[in-house]
Write a protein that holds these residues in place. Structure first.
Motif, mmCIF file in Angstrom:
data_model
loop_
_atom_site.group_PDB
_atom_site.id
_atom_site.type_symbol
_atom_site.label_atom_id
_atom_site.label_comp_id
_atom_site.label_asym_id
_atom_site.label_seq_id
_atom_site.Cartn_x
_atom_site.Cartn_y
_atom_site.Cartn_z
ATOM 1 N N HIS A 166 0.850 -1.181 0.000
ATOM 2 C CA HIS A 166 0.000 0.000 0.000
ATOM 3 C C HIS A 166 0.891 1.238 0.000
ATOM 4 C CE1 HIS A 166 -3.040 2.860 1.373
ATOM 5 N NE2 HIS A 166 -3.949 1.966 1.048
ATOM 6 N N LYS A 167 1.036 1.856 -1.170
ATOM 7 C CA LYS A 167 2.080 2.867 -1.324
ATOM 8 C C LYS A 167 1.762 4.191 -0.639
ATOM 9 C CE LYS A 167 2.138 1.218 -5.618
ATOM 10 N NZ LYS A 167 1.928 -0.193 -5.366
ATOM 11 N N LEU A 168 0.468 4.547 -0.550
ATOM 12 C CA LEU A 168 0.107 5.798 0.115
ATOM 13 C C LEU A 168 0.508 5.731 1.597
ATOM 14 C CD1 LEU A 168 -1.213 8.566 -0.091
ATOM 15 C CD2 LEU A 168 -3.347 7.503 0.613
ATOM 16 N N THR A 169 0.206 4.565 2.211
ATOM 17 C CA THR A 169 0.579 4.373 3.606
ATOM 18 C C THR A 169 2.082 4.551 3.791
ATOM 19 O OG1 THR A 169 -1.234 2.824 3.898
ATOM 20 C CG2 THR A 169 0.543 2.728 5.514
ATOM 21 N N LEU A 170 2.817 3.953 2.876
ATOM 22 C CA LEU A 170 4.269 4.048 2.940
ATOM 23 C C LEU A 170 4.721 5.504 2.877
ATOM 24 C CD1 LEU A 170 5.937 1.615 3.278
ATOM 25 C CD2 LEU A 170 6.353 1.509 0.819
ATOM 26 N N LEU A 171 4.115 6.238 1.937
ATOM 27 C CA LEU A 171 4.465 7.637 1.760
ATOM 28 C C LEU A 171 4.141 8.441 3.028
ATOM 29 C CD1 LEU A 171 5.439 9.840 -0.246
ATOM 30 C CD2 LEU A 171 3.023 10.293 -0.699
ATOM 31 N N LEU A 172 2.924 8.220 3.559
ATOM 32 C CA LEU A 172 2.528 8.939 4.776
ATOM 33 C C LEU A 172 3.484 8.622 5.922
ATOM 34 C CD1 LEU A 172 -1.369 8.654 4.723
ATOM 35 C CD2 LEU A 172 0.031 10.695 4.388
#
Ligand SMILES: Nc1ncnc2c1ncn2[C@@H]1O[C@H](COP(=O)(O)OP(=O)(O)OP(=O)(O)O)[C@@H](O)[C@H]1O
Ligand SMILES: [Mg+2]
Lengths: 394, 514
Positions: free
Chosen positions: A179-185
């Motif tokens: 889950h890339k958004l989670t990673l970014l956040l």
């Protein structure tokens, strides 16, 4: 830096770090006994969601205990307000935003009613909220008497307790299973955390105040960053951030900020530390009591919403024992019954410790009877640890 | 072992090379202290010199092993681990904060922890008889069935002593027993100690009131910065106020009440007229027909006996936190004010530093800086968020200005010595920057040096235009510091004296007139 320095810093902050260490040990034990199922992305995500409705109660309860009161009514208040929310949407056909606002407002009102009894009438909070416990329990049974369990069919409402933040970056061609958004956040949080720590340190130095030695500082930052990244990675491996987790983090963030940085927060601690002195310092003990109980009511409503949403229904027994779980979490988190001492973030950790026990023992399929005994023992040990380290610190 | 001990020492108590450290503070370093049988031995020294700590080491509050050094009591080496151990050996300590249960009767308190039993039941008859006997010994004439909360501080003090005596003490330690007493009660207590001395009881007395030390002491030991400076023998004529001060402070103080420039203006800052207060709980009139005023830049002393209503007056003006029924009017800088809470009062420029710093002055579990800023957090906050760096800076300024002895402003207040707590309490109200500062017993439990600092500070404040109401039970202080004196007696204003006409006799006469 020497090992001695490290030992000294650890020793001075043993009370604070103790809980993190306890959480770490508990997680390690369960990971070992469940062949890694406990630490799996799926289970940790699940654990976070389970902790949500207790965590928000524990946060409010911490403030209540800090000002030397207790609130036993929060469990059934949560259950009752959850039912009200369900009825509002299902029977009255109210739209979901209105329903949420109404429920939260009712929570605040309930808190104000408690505060009225406690602050205005001078009734001990134990008794006043025991009355509340009975009343809200009755009220919950009353509103669900005809229907029994009320099934909620509103998708938005149910998403609060069950859905995840959509992966807006899902189309990027890297890291397919993550889950890339989670990673970014998560990355952004770590960066923000480090920048703000450096800023605080700079401003302290500008005033010529003592700061921890540079190597110590770097070590701490690295350590915390690593943990944050670790959690991010685990969560990103499943569905990413759940809405529940986001809500809990926001609540904890706001409350932590208010308690530790604002005038209101300082007044709350002063009232807990010595109410007479606070009153003579121009702080209205009554007003603070109202604020704290109203916030407790608000969080009870939130807890009720999270729980109803998670079950996608309102049940006749919703909220049973929530109050005791929240109180236990707050005490594991180190709040003091004598008043004036306790931290919001610690209560979140307390809630995590407490829910990890439930979660882990469920995974191990341990019998309920033993589960209660273990939870009781952990609560006792946590408080013993807290009391003895506090004494040692003097 | 006991025999060996007997040979080693003939004194009742000998403490040798006691060293005790707290994080960041060396409270005692190599202190030696020796008390002979049957003497009254006074222990004096500045705030934070280590007097209370030394006594806590002796009584086992700080257990054996948490300090270094040796304690010989009654000829034997003692390793007390709890207060109970030292009690058993015959040492009784009476702390300044009384340890009585207010809701219990006098006789219940006297036997508390050492109940007299017959079988499994408490023998109340024997208890009352014993209590009566002890009360006679301390010359306290009250019904033993009275609840302790109904007694004045002076009498409570005597109950404490009766409690100690009922346990066959060999050594009675009194830590600032007279700090909260009025002149009569002090006198009473000193006479009692004199009587006990004749009966062979040995006493250690800690006090900041040098006059009483000189009157009663056989020996005086002076501590300074955690070290024994000297032990003086009264029978050799070594004890005088000047000598004591010199050893305590390390320098000489010529005038304990520093002079200030007298440029009083006639502007009235505060005026109270036709002021009545009734306590709704007891239906008692606590204040009747009080009229007084306060001018810009003056110090007005409020004298009177303990319990005469001075504190009630101050609190009823300061937003009335006790909820009295009030009648009358307050004018601040010419305009009428309704002060419904301490908050209102603070907003109107009035501050009140309470006499009971532990009970309602300070938040003991919070640190020095938090206590100093508590009443005026808005000043260092922006949109409700506290600027913690500014807070530390301000706290450090007051720490320097008032010479508060603490390793850092992050120290929690409970760990400070009594006098330094008092300074924190004063600092807190200075930070509010009021027009009218009400100081209720501002120098209670404070050493001569610190008193001098507080007086100097008061002078500086009034020179800058602040007005001060000083409530004090110490007449020399009232006479030394005030521009005018009001005398309060049984809730009424017995009169006003310009400082030139005030003296101890006239004040005492007025104080007992109503
Ligand atoms: N528990 C504690 N933790 C840290 N420091 C302490 C503690 N107790 C006392 N101190 C420090 O030890 C020193 C001696 O304190 P102590 O209370 O013995 O002074 P004192 O002579 O009794 O003063 P006073 O006349 O003001 O009562 C002070 O600097 C005080 O701040
Ligand atoms: Mg002391």
């Amino acid at each position: 830096m020497t090992v001695n320095d490290l030992r000294k810093v650890l020793k001075q902050n043993i009370r604070e770090y103790g809980m993190y260490i306890a959480l770490f040990i508990i997680m390690a034990i369960f990971t070992a006994t469940t062949d890694g199922v406990f630490i799996s992305s799926r289970n940790i995500t699940n654990l976070m969601n389970q902790t949500g409705y207790i965590a928000v109660l524990a946060v409010g309860m911490t403030l209540v205990i800090i000002i030397r009161h207790i609130d036993l009514s929060v469990g059934f208040l949560a259950g009752f307000l959850g039912a009200i929310a369900a009825i509002a949407m299902v029977s009255w056909g109210l739209n979901v935003y209105l329903t949420l606002s109404l429920t939260l407002a009712l929570g605040i009102l309930a808190g104000i009613a408690t505060a009225f009894l406690v602050a205005q009438m001078g009734i001990p909070s134990f008794v006043a909220t025991l009355a509340g416990w009975l009343i809200y329990r009755g009220a919950l049974l009353l509103v669900t008497r005809k229907t029994g369990t009320i099934i909620i069919d509103n998708a938005f409402f149910n998403a609060i307790g069950n859905d995840y933040v959509p992966d807006l970056l899902g189309k990027l061609p890297i890291l397919p299973e993550v889950h890339k958004l989670t990673l970014l956040l998560g990355l952004l949080t770590v960066i923000w955390f480090n920048i703000s720590a450096v800023k605080t340190r700079r401003s302290k130095q500008a005033y010529n105040f003592e700061v921890v030695p540079m190597d110590m500082f770097v070590l701490k930052q690295l350590f915390v960053s690593a943990i944050l990244l670790c959690i991010t990675w685990i969560l990103a491996g499943y569905n990413g951030l759940s809405w529940t987790l986001i809500i809990v983090l926001v609540v904890v963030g706001i409350y932590h900020f208010v308690a530790s940085q604002t005038v209101l927060g300082r007044h709350i601690y002063a009232v807990g530390g010595n109410p007479e002195a606070a009153e003579l310092s121009g702080i209205s003990v009554k007003k603070i009591t109202y604020v704290v109980f109203a916030s407790m009511g608000l969080l009870s409503a939130l807890s009720g919403i999270l729980f109803a949403s998670r079950l996608q229904s309102a049940t006749t027994t919703a909220g049973t024992l929530f109050e005791l779980d929240a109180i236990a979490a707050a005490y594991i988190g180190g709040v003091s019954a004598a008043g004036g001492v306790g931290k919001i973030a610690s209560s979140l950790i307390g809630a995590l410790v407490y829910m990890s026990l439930t979660n882990g023992m469920n995974l191990m399929q341990i019998d309920m009877s033993l589960q209660y005994i273990v939870r009781g023992a952990v609560l006792a040990i946590a408080v013993i640890f807290d009391v003895t380290t506090r004494r040692g610190g003097k | 072992m006991p025999f060996l001990g007997l040979v080693m020492s003939t004194s009742l108590l000998e403490m040798k090379n006691i060293t005790k450290t707290f994080p960041g503070v060396k409270a005692l370093s190599n202190v030696s202290f020796k008390v002979e049988q049957g003497e009254i031995h006074c222990l004096v020294g500045e705030n934070g010199a280590g007097k209370s700590t030394l006594m806590k080491v002796l009584s086992g509050v700080y257990p054996h092993g948490s300090y270094t050094g040796e304690i010989l009591f009654n000829g034997t080496v003692q390793n007390f681990r709890h207060i109970a151990d030292s009690e058993k050996a015959g040492i009784a300590i009476i702390y300044q904060e009384l340890a009585l249960v207010p809701e219990m009767t006098v006789y219940e308190n006297i036997v508390l922890g050492h109940e007299i039993t017959k079988g499994f039941r408490i023998d109340w008859n024997e208890t009352i008889r014993k209590a009566d006997e002890m009360l006679k010994k301390v010359r306290l004439d009250v019904n033993p069935a009275t609840k302790v909360k109904d007694l004045g501080v002076g009498k409570q003090q005597l109950v404490e002593i009766a409690k100690a005596l009922s346990r066959n003490v060999k050594l009675l330690i009194l830590d600032e027993p007279t700090a909260a007493l009025n002149e009569d009660d002090c006198d009473n207590l000193l006479n009692l100690m004199d009587g006990l001395r004749k009966e062979g009881v040995t006493c250690v007395l800690i006090s900041h009131k040098l006059k009483e030390v000189i009157r009663i002491a056989d020996k005086v030991t002076v501590l300074r910065d955690g070290q024994t400076v000297i032990t003086l023998d009264a029978s050799l004529g070594e004890v005088s106020e000047g000598i004591l001060i010199k050893h305590m402070v390390g320098r000489e103080i010529e005038d304990i009440y520093p002079k200030r420039k007298h440029e009083r203006s006639e502007d009235v800052v505060m005026e109270v007229s036709g002021w009545y207060a009734e306590d709704p709980k007891t239906q008692r009139m606590v204040l009747r027909d009080i009229n007084f005023n306060l001018k810009k830049g003056e110090i007005v002393g409020f004298a009177g006996l303990m319990g005469s209503g001075r504190t009630e007056l101050a609190r009823s003006i300061f937003g009335n936190p006790d909820g009295y029924r009030l009648k009358g009017e307050i004018k601040v800088k010419g305009s009428r004010k309704q002060l419904r809470s301490p908050k209102d009062a603070i907003r109107s420029g009035i501050a009140y530093a309470s006499e009971d710093r532990k009970g309602n002055g300070l938040v003991l579990i919070q640190d020095v800086k938090q206590n100093i800023t508590l009443a005026n957090l808005q000043e260092i906050a922006e949109r409700g968020v506290v600027d913690k760096n500014a807070e530390v800076k301000i706290a450090n300024e007051y720490k320097t200005a008032l010479n508060i002895k603490t390793p850092t402003v992050e120290q929690i207040v409970v760990n400070l010595s009594g006098g330094n707590q008092q300074k924190v309490s004063v600092a807190k109200w200075l930070f509010v920057k009021p027009d009218v500062l009400i100081l209720d017993e501002p120098t209670r439990g404070i050493d001569v040096g610190a008193k001098y600092e507080i007086y100097t500070l008061m002078n500086k404040l009034v020179e800058k235009g602040m007005s001060i109401i000083m409530i004090s039970s110490e007449l020399p202080e009232v006479l030394g510091m005030s521009d005018r004196v009001y005398v309060v007696s049984s809730g009424r204003l017995a009169g006003e004296l310009p400082i030139a006409e005030a003296n101890q006799e006239r004040i005492m006469q007025m104080a007992t007139s109503c």
